[in-house]
Design an enzyme around this catalytic site. Structure first.
Site, PDB file in Angstrom:
ATOM      1  N   GLU A 195       0.816  -1.224   0.000  1.00 30.13           N
ATOM      2  CA  GLU A 195       0.000   0.000   0.000  1.00 30.13           C
ATOM      3  C   GLU A 195       0.846   1.270   0.000  1.00 30.13           C
ATOM      4  OE1 GLU A 195      -2.734  -0.564   3.256  1.00 30.13           O
ATOM      5  OE2 GLU A 195      -3.676  -2.297   2.298  1.00 30.13           O
ATOM      6  N   GLU A 236      -5.899 -10.512  -1.823  1.00 24.49           N
ATOM      7  CA  GLU A 236      -6.648 -10.391  -0.563  1.00 24.49           C
ATOM      8  C   GLU A 236      -8.152 -10.404  -0.842  1.00 24.49           C
ATOM      9  OE1 GLU A 236      -5.405  -7.156   1.934  1.00 24.49           O
ATOM     10  OE2 GLU A 236      -3.284  -7.384   1.400  1.00 24.49           O
TER      11      GLU A 236
END
Length: 343
Positions: free
Chosen positions: A151, A259
């Site tokens: 991220e 994910e």
């Protein structure tokens, strides 16, 4: 035989069918035959109960960790490394013929307080290099892939303001990849992100541009993770996702659906469940058809510990197994999708 016993046998048989449908082949085997690894992110305790172990053995060619490999858990103090849970997870994977995807080496969250002591670029480089090298040397040859950075972008495509950007500078991502490659040249190196699946979105385009630049300059990078935390009732631009996957394929970059969860409104309406099922099956078809997608990893396997209800009020039931660890209809639909996919 009394009616209660008959009912019990029927219930057990239904559960077995859900897991071993499609000619007795498991989800794991079906996907592997089609060149795709399937798996789940695990809590540290998931590898011990017999019931969950059987699910993992049936479904997983690859596993990752929800939390125990993040810095705040791995090294909560400068002089203490918490190796127990990661060691156990890696040993479990090896025993069961599964790959391990390490999540994650560096992130803007789950950081221990002592990282605040870093003041200079040299401090940041020394700390990051020590952490990456210590982990990757310990597990050298045993970890299939690492999420080296997690991220790193804002939604507008600029770099997220993290402790690593502040202390090292914008080249911290490149530096981390170089350090990781030096520690274990055989490991696959990934960058992982959310909202990066569709071409034409600022974050997606910025990530692609960075990865393409790395490839052109010889910076070691093998793949990117698309987290794909999605909502069943929100638009999904499949064409833009496929364009994004294909431009990565053109530059030799693999992709992990890393994910995955598809949350639905918890309203009891059949159309909500159907929308979830449809989107999960679309994702699986994309993963099977776009050959640079190497893994399809769900963020957990049961609704017991899902992060969704707390983060998205009114939504939930985002995973393949219910709170009783029974496979749901969406699981059966995804397995059927895999079985029906042919070269």
């Amino acid at each position: 035989m009394n009616i209660n016993k008959i009912a019990s046998i029927v219930a057990v048989s239904a559960g077995i069918f859900a897991v071993t449908a499609c000619g007795g082949k498991s989800m794991r085997k079906l996907a592997a035959e089609r060149g795709l690894d399937t798996g789940y992110a695990l809590a540290a305790g998931d590898i011990y109960p017999e019931k969950t172990v059987k699910i993992l053995q049936n479904d997983c060619n690859i596993i990752t960790s929800e939390n125990c490999m993040k810095w705040g858990y791995m090294r909560p103090k400068k002089d203490f490394w918490n190796w127990g849970d990661p060691d156990a997870l890696v040993a479990f994977a090896e025993k069961n013929g599964m790959k391990v995807k390490w999540h994650t080496l560096a992130w803007h969250q789950s950081n221990p307080p002592f990282l605040a002591d870093m003041k200079t670029r040299a401090d940041g480089i020394a700390m990051l290099d020590d952490y990456i090298t210590t982990i990757m040397t310990r597990y050298k040859g045993r970890i299939y892939a690492y999420d080296v950075i997690n991220e790193m972008f804002n939604e507008d495509g600029t770099l997220r303001d993290t402790i690593w950007l502040e202390t090292i500078g914008p080249d911290y991502i490149e530096h981390a990849l170089q350090t990781a490659h030096a520690a274990d040249p055989a490991a696959k190196l990934y960058l992982n992100e959310y909202n990066n699946e569709a071409a034409g979105y600022a974050k997606s385009d910025a990530m692609y541009a960075m990865v393409k630049d790395f490839k052109e300059r010889g910076v070691p990078i093998d793949g990117i993770g698309m987290q794909l935390h999605l909502a069943a009732d929100q638009p999904f631009d499949e064409a833009a996702v496929r364009r994004n996957l294909q431009r990565y394929a053109a530059i030799g970059i693999d992709v992990s659906f890393s994910e995955v969860d598809v949350r639905k409104k918890v309203d009891g309406k059949p159309e909500s469940a159907q929308a979830q099922q449809d989107l999960y099956c679309r994702l699986m078809r994309i993963a099977l058809e776009e050959k640079n997608v190497k893994s399809f990893i769900c963020w957990g396997f049961s609704d017991i510990h899902s992060w969704v209800p707390a983060s998205f009020p009114g939504y939930g039931e985002a995973l393949f197994y219910n709170t009783a660890l029974k496979p749901k209809l969406v699981y059966k639909a995804v397995v059927k999708t895999i079985a029906e996919n042919h070269e």
